[in-house]
Design a protein around this motif. Structure first.
Motif: not given
Length: 147
Positions: A68-70, A72
């Protein structure tokens, strides 16, 4: 897609379960090496090297970050959750284990004079900081390897 199929295809769930499984398996192996005895109960027990709680939650946080991305919100939530679990494992639960050791010694002394139950408190409950760190590193590596 039905519920069971969705669960089966949840890669992040499988990563966390595999990280936990590896950590628990390592506990059995370390007990065999250190204590020179095979104890299959270490596979389901708490405490010991490495911390499966730490492995479990850090694989969750790392996998969440990768998916989900660092940056998020869900990564932040899972990382904070991981820190709380690891703090508890090395702090509160470790202290409970130390208290159990002392209480068991007190009960041994007391039982010499009185007839009473010989049931002892579980002493291996929490983790040392090294066990927590090792579990966390294991969880991170499993998530990086699998995702």
């Amino acid at each position: 897609m039905n519920f069971i199929q969705s669960i089966g295809e949840n890669r992040l769930l499988w990563v966390t379960l595999i990280a936990w499984f590896i950590a628990q398996g390592l506990k059995v192996l370390f007990t065999l090496i250190v204590d020179k005895r095979f104890n299959v109960l270490r596979f389901v027990g708490s405490g010991g090297m490495p911390s499966s709680h730490s492995s479990f939650v850090m694989s969750l946080a790392t996998g969440t970050g990768r998916i989900h991305g660092w940056d998020s919100a869900i990564f932040t939530i899972s990382l904070v959750f991981a820190f709380v679990v690891m703090y508890d494992a090395a702090g509160v639960r470790y202290a409970v284990g130390k208290q159990a050791i002392i209480l068991n010694e007190i009960m041994k002394d007391y039982q010499k004079d009185k007839k009473m139950s010989e049931e002892q408190l579980k002493e291996l409950v929490g983790h040392t900081p090294v066990e927590v760190f090792a579990g966390a590193v294991l969880g991170i590596l499993v998530a990086i390897w699998m995702l």
